[in-house]
Write a protein that holds these residues in place. Structure first.
Motif, mmCIF file in Angstrom:
data_model
loop_
_atom_site.group_PDB
_atom_site.id
_atom_site.type_symbol
_atom_site.label_atom_id
_atom_site.label_comp_id
_atom_site.label_asym_id
_atom_site.label_seq_id
_atom_site.Cartn_x
_atom_site.Cartn_y
_atom_site.Cartn_z
ATOM 1 N N GLU A 659 32.146 -28.596 -24.353
ATOM 2 C CA GLU A 659 30.721 -28.284 -24.104
ATOM 3 C C GLU A 659 30.170 -29.184 -23.000
ATOM 4 O O GLU A 659 29.593 -28.719 -22.012
ATOM 5 N N LEU A 663 29.245 -28.130 -19.004
ATOM 6 C CA LEU A 663 27.904 -28.296 -18.445
ATOM 7 C C LEU A 663 27.918 -29.272 -17.271
ATOM 8 O O LEU A 663 27.183 -29.099 -16.298
ATOM 9 N N TRP A 664 28.764 -30.277 -17.341
ATOM 10 C CA TRP A 664 28.945 -31.178 -16.202
ATOM 11 C C TRP A 664 29.415 -30.389 -14.978
ATOM 12 O O TRP A 664 28.935 -30.596 -13.865
ATOM 13 N N SER A 667 26.528 -28.574 -13.690
ATOM 14 C CA SER A 667 25.555 -29.486 -13.102
ATOM 15 C C SER A 667 26.007 -29.918 -11.701
ATOM 16 O O SER A 667 25.217 -29.933 -10.757
ATOM 17 N N MET A 692 21.670 -31.674 -14.948
ATOM 18 C CA MET A 692 21.137 -30.572 -15.755
ATOM 19 C C MET A 692 20.250 -31.057 -16.901
ATOM 20 O O MET A 692 20.557 -32.034 -17.577
ATOM 21 N N ARG A 693 19.157 -30.324 -17.098
ATOM 22 C CA ARG A 693 18.266 -30.567 -18.242
ATOM 23 C C ARG A 693 18.496 -29.470 -19.287
ATOM 24 O O ARG A 693 19.114 -28.443 -19.014
ATOM 25 N N MET A 694 17.901 -29.681 -20.460
ATOM 26 C CA MET A 694 18.107 -28.725 -21.552
ATOM 27 C C MET A 694 17.706 -27.300 -21.156
ATOM 28 O O MET A 694 18.376 -26.324 -21.501
ATOM 29 N N SER A 695 16.607 -27.176 -20.397
ATOM 30 C CA SER A 695 16.108 -25.840 -20.044
ATOM 31 C C SER A 695 17.040 -25.100 -19.087
ATOM 32 O O SER A 695 16.891 -23.896 -18.881
ATOM 33 N N MET A 697 20.372 -25.021 -19.396
ATOM 34 C CA MET A 697 21.651 -24.771 -20.040
ATOM 35 C C MET A 697 21.881 -23.272 -20.250
ATOM 36 O O MET A 697 21.009 -22.587 -20.761
ATOM 37 N N VAL B 124 12.803 -26.603 -26.453
ATOM 38 C CA VAL B 124 13.185 -26.853 -25.056
ATOM 39 C C VAL B 124 12.009 -27.465 -24.298
ATOM 40 O O VAL B 124 12.162 -28.455 -23.573
ATOM 41 N N ASP B 128 12.594 -31.268 -22.838
ATOM 42 C CA ASP B 128 13.186 -31.135 -21.498
ATOM 43 C C ASP B 128 13.097 -32.414 -20.661
ATOM 44 O O ASP B 128 13.859 -32.579 -19.711
ATOM 45 N N TYR B 137 22.964 -31.048 -25.138
ATOM 46 C CA TYR B 137 21.724 -30.303 -25.398
ATOM 47 C C TYR B 137 21.841 -29.252 -26.509
ATOM 48 O O TYR B 137 20.928 -29.085 -27.310
#
Lengths: 757, 157
Positions: A659, A663-664, A667, A692-695, A697, B124, B128, B137
């Motif tokens: 995971e 994502l890396w 990013s 990368m931020r949560m939004s 993903m 989110v 964020d 996340y």
């Protein structure tokens, strides 16, 4: 890591003996048994120990930076030891060579090597301990050894059900045994059907402390009477010297002690100063108040474009570089090809930016230097700290901690230098912490890479010849450790294999050359480092983009085109078919060819054998991307990743690593870019260097292919597969090709506009 | 000398008025669960509560915390009983390196204090600003949803 000389375990014995805190278990050199058995040199140290309370403490020489490798190593030992998982604990060793990785001969963590290289050693250590405990336990129970077994921290007499715990055996204090190398080798390890812990998602041992603030990182070190330091960084990444320091304003800061201009004999840093004060806030204020005059040195005019121009010049010269792969005659094959394709691929400078900024706490005590910091390469970093001080490395202890992110950044040693030199200058302990801006400006970056490929295909579209040149700074050559370099196949001396790994892929291509070219200009101006996945992060960007271009040029399905080249012929036997299966899995999970995608949405595929040919983890990714055909804006909707990594120790841990690394990869592919301007890295903080931020993903779908092959690594490979999959998806969505990382909306829009005209 | 109330205890600290609360907590009081990540309010690793509201302690001057209740990660466990978020963080095996997780949990706790059934979009939006360099996340989201369900179940809601 195929070229590192490995210390053979065949020369090592394994001993079990009483120690100050219970029963100790460890490998020793065969000729050192007598010495080792003397309590002085065989403390509760190497490998693991069991206390009279039954607590099993495993000394983990692998750096814990979030990959849960410390827990994994415990899991491997506990499996064969038949330990009670609830009683297993992690201990982190210092830089004493006795804790060296037996395969690598050093304390180093990287390359996704740890599980692969330590599985058998740790398993045998656990098994030898279990057998020794069963023998001792049978004695205590007064029953024949052959009728006893071990389970969950107890020795059990099968016939009567009589039991004795490991704790009691340890308290009894009589268990002792020396295993010769041959005896160790003869131990029959468990078969997969006998596993109780391996393959089970047991809770990671390091996680609870990371939910309540008790986990200790290097930055949490507290030493009585310590002062604080913040570095003052020069206006260029490397090559500056300090001409003058004006302390007038700094002296007005409460608690200010002094400014220490570093005389770094190791050459790791140049032009650094440390502002020392009684508090960190004071050190920070003082650092800001110092007025420093610099000679910016020879690299002050180097920028991204200078590096790219130099790379193109080098690539154009036949005399440059050394060959990493040389098979057949690609020049002739390309000359005689039905069609040729040439392309340039670029990747930007990237920085690690682990969330725990670089830091170290240093002091001298009784003639011995102590340095507290979390580090991935304790053997080298301890040596660098000692060299900076001019002391014998034996008199410098590097104390290990959990790391607030490593990603290769903590393979480097720069952070110990300002700490030890400042401490030496003020005669007191100093806790040195980089501000985020310092950390970013002085990162040992993923180098800017320039790759040129030239390919020839026959009338059927089949790839018959490929020339692949890779030009960049050489991060691993910078270390100056010959064992980490790779002999060139054209005998032109050692090359940095960690710039070309991956280019020696598992596709069958009859004529294939890969040339590694050092960009010395970049090497001087931007000392580069190992950033999560290193070379495969750029080589597969080029290879997997190119293969897609060739498939489209031949009018073939990109999955079918790849599968045809993964035929397992010759040197590619075995691996190629595993990679093909990973590719089929990712494609199948994504619905490749079977789902109807909305307009302007495309699916792209890529597959990789990261990290190195000898340590490959078979990984594939299908990316689904929606592109706005006017603005070039795009959104990654979903990433389907499949990975075959042989034996899986902890399935949930593996999933977590896939995971994070997936994502890396995304990013790095889309959100992260550092630029070099006038010799300085322009990134300052998370406002302009933006992981990368949560939004941001996307949806993730991860498939783990587990079989009974030896385990391979999972921390890095997925990083390398995502970027080409996304670029290939963008092409399938709107028909434009981006060949430079990161992929930006502007780049897609420019390509769309070029296509229209 | 300032008097601060940290996790219910009064603490005297000899710091300048403008010293960031982060350094007061971490270095002067040696409560190291609160982390330094960026010093600029961009990552959220230093998140603590001031009177129940999540704030970036690196951007909060010590004098501005005087007279307010400061809660750190160490204070989230009350009477040895972990906060439901801490249990959920273990259940979902969220942490990798773990360095940002104190801040993540403190940020999430301020959400659940006012919203016991947040949607994914609300999670989110609330989270964020908290960077996780290991990019955990997905698991953070799952843990927050789990903890919220746990809180609702315990309160019979």
């Amino acid at each position: 890591m195929t070229h590192i000389e490995r210390n053979s375990l065949r020369r090592r014995s394994f001993i079990v003996g009483a120690s100050a805190t219970g029963l100790a278990f460890g490998y020793v050199a065969a000729n050192g048994i007598k010495d080792a058995l003397a309590a002085q040199s065989f403390g509760p140290t190497a490998w693991y120990s069991i206390g009279p309370d039954g607590i099993v403490t495993v000394m983990v020489g692998k750096a814990e930076m979030g990959q849960h490798v410390s827990s994994t190593m415990c899991q491997i030992v506990a499996e064969e030891l038949e330990a009670d998982w609830s009683k297993v604990r992690i201990a982190l060793p210092n830089n004493d060579p006795k804790y060296n990785d037996p395969m690598l001969g050093a304390l180093i963590t990287g390359g996704s090597w740890s599980t692969r290289m330590n599985f058998e050693t740790m398993s045998r250590a656990g098994a030898a301990g279990r057998i020794t405990l069963i023998e001792a336990g049978a004695g205590l129970l007064g029953v024949p050894v052959g009728e006893c077994r071990a389970s969950n921290g107890q020795v059990i007499h099968s016939k009567t059900g009589k039991k004795v715990s490991y704790a009691k055996i340890v308290a009894d204090g009589k268990a002792s045994k020396t295993w010769t190398p041959d005896e160790l080798k003869a131990i029959k390890l468990k078969t997969p059907d006998q596993y109780k812990l391996v393959g089970v998602a047991v809770p990671q041992l390091d996680i609870p402390s990371k939910t309540n603030g008790t986990a200790k990182f290097g930055i949490d070190t507290m030493v009585p009477g310590m002062l604080y330091g913040r570095p003052v960084m020069p206006p260029v990444r490397y090559g500056a010297t300090v001409k003058a320091v004006d302390e007038t304003e700094a002296r007005k800061v409460k608690g200010y002690v002094k400014a220490v201009t570093l005389d770094d004999k190791t050459g790791t840093t140049s032009g650094w100063i440390v502002a020392v004060a009684t508090t960190y806030e004071g050190a920070k204020k003082a650092a800001d108040a110092l007025i420093v005059t610099y000679d910016k040195g020879p690299n002050a005019n180097v920028s991204d474009q200078t590096i790219i121009d130099e790379a193109k010049k080098l690539q154009a010269s036949d005399a440059a570089g050394q060959l990493f792969v040389s098979q057949g005659d690609p020049a002739a094959a390309i000359a005689g090809a039905a069609k040729t394709v040439e392309a340039e691929y670029l990747t930007s400078i990237n920085i690690h930016a682990p969330l725990e900024p670089m830091n170290a706490t240093a002091y001298e005590q009784g003639g011995v230097w102590h340095v507290h910091t979390g580090n991935q390469f304790a053997s080298r970093t301890g040596g660098i700290a000692a060299a900076a001080l001019g002391v014998d490395p034996k008199n410098l202890v590097l104390h290990q901690y959990f790391m607030g992110g490593g990603f290769g950044r903590r393979l480097d040693a720069d952070m110990v230098i300002p700490a030890v030199l400042a401490s030496k200058a003020v005669g007191k302990p100093v806790k040195l912490i980089y501000a985020r801006e310092d950390d970013m400006a002085m990162d040992f970056t993923r180098p800017l890479t320039y790759q040129k490929v030239k390919a020839g295909v026959d009338a059927d579209g089949k790839l018959v010849g490929l020339q692949h040149d890779v030009v960049c700074a050489w991060p691993t050559a910078r270390w100056g450790i010959p064992e980490f370099l790779t002999p060139a196949v054209d005998k032109k001396g050692p090359l940095d294999g960690f710039t070309v790994n991956g280019a020696d892929f598992w596709y069958t291509v009859p004529n294939h050359k890969v040339r590694a070219i050092l960009n010395e200009l970049a090497q001087r101006a931007t000392p580069s480092g190992q950033l999560r996945s290193v070379a495969p992060g750029w080589t597969f960007w080029a290879v997997e983009s190119l293969i897609d271009e060739l498939a489209h040029a031949a009018g073939k399905d990109p999955v079918d085109y790849r599968l045809a080249m993964l035929d397992g012929a010759g040197n590619n036997a075995g691996g190629a078919k595993k990679l093909a299966n990973a590719l089929r899995t990712a494609a199948g999970r994504a619905g490749w060819g079977s789902v109807t995608l909305p307009k302007n949405t495309g699916m792209g595929i890529a597959c990789v054998s990261s990290q190195e040919r000898a340590t490959a983890t078979w990984t594939a990714c299908a990316a689904t991307v929606e592109v706005n055909p006017t603005s070039g804006a795009f959104e990654v909707k979903k990433l389907n990743v499949a990975m075959d990594l042989g034996t899986v120790i902890n399935p949930d841990g593996v999933k977590a690593q896939i995971e994070g690394s997936t994502l890396w990869g995304m990013s790095l592919a889309l959100f992260e870019q550092a630029t070099l301007k006038n010799g300085a890295l322009q990134a300052t903080n998370f406002g302009d260097y933006t992981p990368m931020r949560m939004s941001e993903m996307p949806e993730l779908d991860i498939s783990i292919i587990a079989n009974n092959d030896p385990p391979s690594g999972c921390g890095e490979p997925a990083v390398t597969v995502v970027a080409p999959a996304i670029a290939n998806a963008i092409f399938n969505a709107v028909g434009v090709r981006v060949r430079s990382l990161p992929i930006t909306q502007a780049a897609v829009r420019t390509a769309l506009q070029a296509k229209k005209t | 000398m300032l008097t601060l109330t940290v996790n219910g205890q009064q603490k005297q600290v000899d710091v300048e008025n403008d010293t960031p609360l982060l350094w007061v907590i971490r270095e002067h009081l040696q409560m190291t669960g609160t982390k330094f990540g960026c010093g600029a309010g961009l990552c959220g690793a230093c998140t603590v509560h001031l009177d129940g509201t999540a704030v970036r302690s690196c951007q909060t001057a010590a004098r501005d915390a005087v007279g307010k209740k400061i809660t750190t990660i160490e204070g989230l466990t009350v009477g040895g009983k972990p906060h439901p978020l801490q249990d959920a963080w273990i259940a979902e095996q969220v942490a990798q390196c773990g360095y940002c997780q104190s801040g993540q949990i403190m940020q999430a706790a301020s959400l659940l204090a006012t919203n016991r059934d947040p949607t994914k979009a609300e999670i989110v939006a609330h989270m964020d600003g908290n960077l996780c360099r290991c990019m955990t996340y997905g698991r953070i989201q799952k843990a927050i949803i789990r903890a919220a369900a746990d809180i609702r179940a315990k309160s019979g809601a």
